[in-house]
Design a protein around this motif. Structure first.
Motif, PDB file in Angstrom:
ATOM      1  N   VAL A 131      52.185  45.467  33.969  1.00 46.56           N
ATOM      2  CA  VAL A 131      51.273  44.173  34.584  1.00 46.56           C
ATOM      3  C   VAL A 131      51.599  43.110  33.768  1.00 46.56           C
ATOM      4  CG1 VAL A 131      49.848  42.875  36.179  1.00 46.56           C
ATOM      5  CG2 VAL A 131      50.567  45.503  36.513  1.00 46.56           C
ATOM      6  N   ALA A 132      52.552  42.150  33.686  1.00 49.92           N
ATOM      7  CA  ALA A 132      52.284  40.653  33.022  1.00 49.92           C
ATOM      8  C   ALA A 132      51.304  40.145  32.948  1.00 49.92           C
ATOM      9  CB  ALA A 132      53.247  40.277  32.947  1.00 49.92           C
ATOM     10  N   LEU A 133      50.315  39.167  32.064  1.00 51.95           N
ATOM     11  CA  LEU A 133      49.632  37.984  32.338  1.00 51.95           C
ATOM     12  C   LEU A 133      49.513  37.405  31.335  1.00 51.95           C
ATOM     13  CD1 LEU A 133      46.087  40.648  32.498  1.00 51.95           C
ATOM     14  CD2 LEU A 133      48.283  40.833  31.207  1.00 51.95           C
ATOM     15  N   GLU A 134      48.942  36.045  31.395  1.00 53.27           N
ATOM     16  CA  GLU A 134      48.991  34.927  30.393  1.00 53.27           C
ATOM     17  C   GLU A 134      47.671  36.039  29.114  1.00 53.27           C
ATOM     18  OE1 GLU A 134      46.694  33.138  33.661  1.00 53.27           O
ATOM     19  OE2 GLU A 134      48.159  31.738  34.058  1.00 53.27           O
ATOM     20  N   SER A 135      47.911  34.774  28.428  1.00 55.47           N
ATOM     21  CA  SER A 135      47.575  35.293  27.020  1.00 55.47           C
ATOM     22  C   SER A 135      46.548  33.705  26.129  1.00 55.47           C
ATOM     23  CB  SER A 135      48.083  36.139  26.013  1.00 55.47           C
ATOM     24  OG  SER A 135      47.049  36.611  24.743  1.00 55.47           O
ATOM     25  N   PRO A 136      45.215  34.232  26.186  1.00 55.01           N
ATOM     26  CA  PRO A 136      44.333  34.822  26.273  1.00 55.01           C
ATOM     27  C   PRO A 136      44.806  34.602  28.080  1.00 55.01           C
ATOM     28  CG  PRO A 136      43.391  32.603  25.479  1.00 55.01           C
ATOM     29  CD  PRO A 136      45.020  32.527  25.213  1.00 55.01           C
ATOM     30  N   THR A 137      43.611  35.838  28.819  1.00 49.87           N
ATOM     31  CA  THR A 137      43.504  36.204  30.274  1.00 49.87           C
ATOM     32  C   THR A 137      41.560  36.176  30.445  1.00 49.87           C
ATOM     33  OG1 THR A 137      44.574  37.216  31.865  1.00 49.87           O
ATOM     34  CG2 THR A 137      43.336  38.674  30.507  1.00 49.87           C
ATOM     35  N   HIS A 138      41.901  35.663  32.021  1.00 48.50           N
ATOM     36  CA  HIS A 138      40.390  35.630  32.681  1.00 48.50           C
ATOM     37  C   HIS A 138      39.907  37.742  32.736  1.00 48.50           C
ATOM     38  CE1 HIS A 138      37.545  36.180  35.478  1.00 48.50           C
ATOM     39  NE2 HIS A 138      38.367  36.305  36.652  1.00 48.50           N
ATOM     40  N   PHE A 139      38.768  38.030  31.791  1.00 50.06           N
ATOM     41  CA  PHE A 139      38.173  39.471  31.351  1.00 50.06           C
ATOM     42  C   PHE A 139      38.423  39.998  32.635  1.00 50.06           C
ATOM     43  CE2 PHE A 139      34.547  42.342  30.487  1.00 50.06           C
ATOM     44  CZ  PHE A 139      34.798  42.525  30.231  1.00 50.06           C
ATOM     45  N   SER A 140      38.173  39.950  33.719  1.00 47.45           N
ATOM     46  CA  SER A 140      38.115  40.830  34.654  1.00 47.45           C
ATOM     47  C   SER A 140      39.342  41.398  34.840  1.00 47.45           C
ATOM     48  CB  SER A 140      37.540  39.976  36.613  1.00 47.45           C
ATOM     49  OG  SER A 140      36.604  39.687  35.798  1.00 47.45           O
ATOM     50  N   PHE A 141      40.574  40.474  34.239  1.00 42.48           N
ATOM     51  CA  PHE A 141      42.156  40.807  34.529  1.00 42.48           C
ATOM     52  C   PHE A 141      42.149  42.262  33.978  1.00 42.48           C
ATOM     53  CE2 PHE A 141      43.952  36.777  36.981  1.00 42.48           C
ATOM     54  CZ  PHE A 141      43.224  36.638  37.460  1.00 42.48           C
ATOM     55  N   LEU A 142      41.800  42.382  33.346  1.00 46.43           N
ATOM     56  CA  LEU A 142      41.973  43.692  31.770  1.00 46.43           C
ATOM     57  C   LEU A 142      40.996  44.572  32.445  1.00 46.43           C
ATOM     58  CD1 LEU A 142      41.596  41.855  28.485  1.00 46.43           C
ATOM     59  CD2 LEU A 142      43.403  42.334  30.301  1.00 46.43           C
ATOM     60  N   GLU A 143      40.195  43.935  33.031  1.00 49.16           N
ATOM     61  CA  GLU A 143      39.564  45.483  33.498  1.00 49.16           C
ATOM     62  C   GLU A 143      39.972  45.947  34.883  1.00 49.16           C
ATOM     63  OE1 GLU A 143      34.220  44.770  33.049  1.00 49.16           O
ATOM     64  OE2 GLU A 143      35.494  42.973  34.081  1.00 49.16           O
ATOM     65  N   VAL A 144      40.517  44.759  36.202  1.00 51.10           N
ATOM     66  CA  VAL A 144      41.354  45.269  36.801  1.00 51.10           C
ATOM     67  C   VAL A 144      42.435  46.376  36.456  1.00 51.10           C
ATOM     68  CG1 VAL A 144      42.483  43.708  38.106  1.00 51.10           C
ATOM     69  CG2 VAL A 144      41.564  45.422  39.688  1.00 51.10           C
ATOM     70  N   LEU A 145      42.895  45.754  35.628  1.00 51.84           N
ATOM     71  CA  LEU A 145      44.193  46.913  34.866  1.00 51.84           C
ATOM     72  C   LEU A 145      43.666  47.928  33.935  1.00 51.84           C
ATOM     73  CD1 LEU A 145      46.878  44.453  33.472  1.00 51.84           C
ATOM     74  CD2 LEU A 145      46.623  45.066  35.375  1.00 51.84           C
ATOM     75  N   GLN A 146      42.503  48.397  33.758  1.00 50.70           N
ATOM     76  CA  GLN A 146      42.048  49.764  33.889  1.00 50.70           C
ATOM     77  C   GLN A 146      41.736  50.219  34.522  1.00 50.70           C
ATOM     78  OE1 GLN A 146      39.237  48.797  30.827  1.00 50.70           O
ATOM     79  NE2 GLN A 146      38.866  51.021  30.147  1.00 50.70           N
ATOM     80  N   SER A 147      40.704  50.006  35.501  1.00 49.95           N
ATOM     81  CA  SER A 147      40.611  50.696  36.251  1.00 49.95           C
ATOM     82  C   SER A 147      41.490  50.947  37.343  1.00 49.95           C
ATOM     83  CB  SER A 147      39.620  50.130  37.240  1.00 49.95           C
ATOM     84  OG  SER A 147      40.140  48.886  38.111  1.00 49.95           O
ATOM     85  N   LEU A 148      42.866  50.656  37.295  1.00 55.17           N
ATOM     86  CA  LEU A 148      43.816  50.656  37.852  1.00 55.17           C
ATOM     87  C   LEU A 148      45.002  51.643  37.458  1.00 55.17           C
ATOM     88  CD1 LEU A 148      44.112  48.029  40.951  1.00 55.17           C
ATOM     89  CD2 LEU A 148      43.258  50.075  41.217  1.00 55.17           C
ATOM     90  N   HIS A 149      44.579  52.299  35.687  1.00 57.49           N
ATOM     91  CA  HIS A 149      45.745  52.822  34.376  1.00 57.49           C
ATOM     92  C   HIS A 149      46.567  51.982  34.843  1.00 57.49           C
ATOM     93  CE1 HIS A 149      42.596  56.123  35.469  1.00 57.49           C
ATOM     94  NE2 HIS A 149      42.598  55.329  36.932  1.00 57.49           N
ATOM     95  N   LEU A 150      46.768  50.581  34.793  1.00 60.27           N
ATOM     96  CA  LEU A 150      47.862  50.116  34.596  1.00 60.27           C
ATOM     97  C   LEU A 150      48.059  49.035  32.987  1.00 60.27           C
ATOM     98  CD1 LEU A 150      47.637  47.868  37.966  1.00 60.27           C
ATOM     99  CD2 LEU A 150      49.692  50.007  37.617  1.00 60.27           C
ATOM    100  N   ARG A 151      49.537  49.205  32.757  1.00 58.06           N
ATOM    101  CA  ARG A 151      49.302  48.284  31.196  1.00 58.06           C
ATOM    102  C   ARG A 151      49.875  47.095  31.675  1.00 58.06           C
ATOM    103  NH1 ARG A 151      54.375  51.609  28.793  1.00 58.06           N
ATOM    104  NH2 ARG A 151      54.968  51.630  30.502  1.00 58.06           N
TER     105      ARG A 151
END
Lengths: 484, 484
Positions: free
Chosen positions: B202-222
């Protein structure tokens, strides 16, 4: 009950009494007023009252006991029950939920269907005005909370109320460890995400709640169905075998009034299950959503109450007993509390604080226990009526569950009868029933049915249920139906 | 503003005017009352009013224009802004969110902290009484919905109101395709689950919303971080390069007032992004939560408004502008609508219907647009005050973003200054700031800070912000801090 313009006097009296039984004012086994008393109340002859009682006896709602009078009929015992535990396959498998289950058990159904798909008490069995008053009070009192992010674990007052409530489930919980959720399925999903990785094996009852299969599928988990007895629930011997041969990460279980069987696990088994979880290190995700609907207090005691190591995750909500529209449930996740908190935090970030505080108010009101008693009596009356209709109208050889509470019946139709076809035949007559296949991962229970009496209960429903029985009987007589 | 027992008369008048600027009654660039008028109103000499205006000029809240009078100060332009786009690594990586971010940005913080961690308007910027009235009306009117399961996609009336509201985002949406959720993060999580499998990129802005990183982690996404410009947002050229080399399944993007940068993607780029999504077949998960806080109407127009193929999934909520405590958001998931519906159905099964109907009432009231204007003016006043304090108190060479709205500032401190250490030093003085490292997957942005002015805005906050600047200046002078 009658469609005549003016039913005879005795039928009017009988109808009123039947209504008192159905709405829970008169509970199973309760003594009815004497013939003399009732005659005086209604200003009619005693013979008219006797006629009314005989009518109720014929409808099996009332029994006469010599020299004692008339009583609300106790649980009918005449129906054969399913006896053997299920025998699912022994390997875990990917879950692939079919469209049929989603169509039948999804929440958006055409309004003109007579539906037997729900085991949830409808608004007419609950008390919207009591709930409204509590919500209005909370909104007035805590208006500032409407414009602030809530605590993602829940309002402290709500968590304290839930801890007090949990005493009735046999649990001594720390409010700090209780997490408020948006319902029992939310709780269960959070637990699964906290203890599993995609591809992991999760054990569950067979047959099982359709939504359990759906949630496993959506989380890319594999299901391992465990043999389950129609009366005593999950077989722990079978579970032990599974634990010895499979990498089971978690067990989803409904120990009280399992769905769809209505089984209740004996207390000794609950204790043993908690010990097994501790020994093998897997998580027991216990769904206690029906515990308040169980007819006997001791059935309300949870597996969690025997948990000394934090391996049991207790999931619960008030959607089946108080107010589905509040969208509130809770979870005590034992040793996985931090993990559940973390996932919840970023999934939705907490429920509406004012609704949580309304719930805290409602479940600590002194009237709550009485409301639960009445709800159980209402449910029992519906169960009894449905079982009578099934006894009278379904094909010989039909077996039906005898759950100690709740609003679900599990039917085993005579071998060879295809419940999916019966479902289709019923649908043509605008009647919705759930064939057994949707409660398992691979087409078992094809001669079974789940009948839910939650959504509504009218004379039309009883007539429709009789019609399902007639259709089943007719299908048994048609060779092409048997061949399926 | 002053702590004296009885401040001089001119300071009292200046304080009242400053308050009118801060609470949005007087917006940026607006003309102030004439000296004569104000003197008459307060019954004081004109020289006292002139003194008050000079005090406000010194505080940079007011500017004098020859022969025109005094005006609320326009946006301050004197601060250097970050200029270059970020340059994250080009490979997708597993997300491993560190404890620091969770501690700083989690919702449970000690009450005695002066916190700059939030970009959400607090209750004092919103209107709890307006919300309370709407909720009370809905509860009275729709009490029966309290005791029924809600539609899992949302009440029809709410979905219609949301479709009307979406016109302001440039979208023509069918209410049938709108799904009500329990907030924007809920919407985003549902979208991710609908379009990805574990392990996907999943692509995203850098820097990005902290919760976006959290939700990717919780869904086992890169996560694949894409270079992002501090003013114009996500670089579409960089995204194109990523699409050509990586199996990107989805893009998470905040085109309006991105978090933490405050960038706004130009409209031509939004159109191009919608076209890229259609051509490459990936999902754009667009977060529009800040769109109502953007100062110019044209910035409110979404990428979704250019979507002709259903590849854009629009996620939104009213938690930043109306009432976080309602816990309501929505999503229009384009071609993945059915999948989102399915996942939502079994995750929580719908929000409280009465709260949805209260929301429908609130966002269709005629006063809503005016409330949004006032909110934007209040936010602008806080932004300006914070930027002034930073200009005066942070070390030379500090760059600070100039977002067209919202309550977040992004600071680039002089090279070598370690913001994690600064965070620690601040925490010792009970001040909470978020170092840049928590907005990325691998330790970049170590000399950056995010300052949020949402939770509260008092003289203590301004003093604390100045103190952060002093601490930063002192750390720059200490060699061991520079060496870190």
């Amino acid at each position: 009950m009658s469609n005549d313009e003016a039913p005879p006097l005795y039928q009017q009296i009988a109808g009123q009494l039947a209504e008192l039984v159905r709405n829970g004012t008169l509970a199973r086994g309760e003594k009815l007023p004497s013939v003399r008393e009732l005659a005086r109340q209604h200003g009619v002859a005693q013979t008219t009252v006797v006629q009314a009682y005989h009518w109720l006896e014929d409808a099996r709602l009332v029994v006469a006991r010599p020299r004692s009078g008339f009583f609300v009929a106790p649980r009918p015992v005449s129906l054969p029950e399913p006896t053997a535990a299920s025998r699912p396959q022994r390997r875990p498998c990917e879950v692939s939920v079919d469209w049929l289950g989603q169509r039948i058990l999804g929440r958006s159904q055409p309004p003109d269907l007579i539906s037997f798909s729900s085991g949830t008490p409808g608004p007419e069995m609950l008390n919207p005005d009591r709930v409204r008053r509590a919500v209005t009070r909370a909104v007035q009192r805590y208006r500032h909370l409407l414009c602030a992010y809530p605590s993602s674990t829940g309002q402290e007052e709500a968590r304290r109320a839930l801890a007090r409530y949990a005493v009735g489930l046999g649990c001594t919980l720390d409010p700090e460890n209780i997490i408020v959720t948006s319902g029992c399925m939310d709780s269960i999903g959070l637990c699964l995400r906290a203890v599993t990785q995609p591809g992991d094996v999760v054990a569950l009852e067979s047959p099982t709640h359709f939504s359990f299969l759906e949630v496993l599928q959506s989380l890319h988990l594999r299901a391992l169905e465990i043999p389950t007895h129609p009366r005593h629930g999950l077989s722990l011997d079978a579970l032990q075998l599974a634990l010895d041969t499979q990498p089971v990460k978690a067990l989803m279980v409904v120990p009280t009034l399992s769905n769809p069987l209505g089984a209740c696990m004996p207390q000794a088994e609950r204790r043993r299950l908690a010990q097994m979880a501790a020994r093998h290190g897997f998580a027991v995700i216990e769904d206690a959503i029906y515990n308040d609907l169980a007819e006997h207090d001791e059935m309300r005691r949870t597996v969690k109450s025997y948990d000394t190591t934090g391996h049991v995750m207790l999931c619960d909500s008030f959607s089946k007993t108080l107010a589905p529209g509040l969208r509130l449930g809770w979870v005590e996740a034992g040793r996985w509390t931090e993990a559940v908190r973390g996932i919840k935090d970023l999934q939705s970030g907490g429920q509406s604080a004012v609704l949580e505080l309304a719930l805290a108010d409602l479940i600590t009101q002194t009237g709550h226990a009485a409301a639960m008693r009445q709800l159980r009596a209402q449910a029992a009356a519906r169960l009894d009526e449905a079982r009578h209709a099934i006894a009278a109208h379904f094909p010989p050889g039909t077996r039906v569950s005898d759950p100690p509470g709740g609003l679900l019946l599990w039917l085993e139709l005579p071998r060879g009868l295809d419940a999916v076809r019966l479902h289709e035949a019923c649908l043509k007559e605008r009647i919705l029933i759930a064939p057994g296949t949707v409660f398992s991962t691979s087409g078992r229970f094809r001669n079974c049915l789940r009948i839910g009496m939650g959504s509504d209960w009218t004379p039309q429903h009883l007539a429709a249920l009789r019609r399902v029985g007639d259709l089943a009987t007719r299908m048994l007589e048609l060779p092409q139906a048997r061949a399926a």
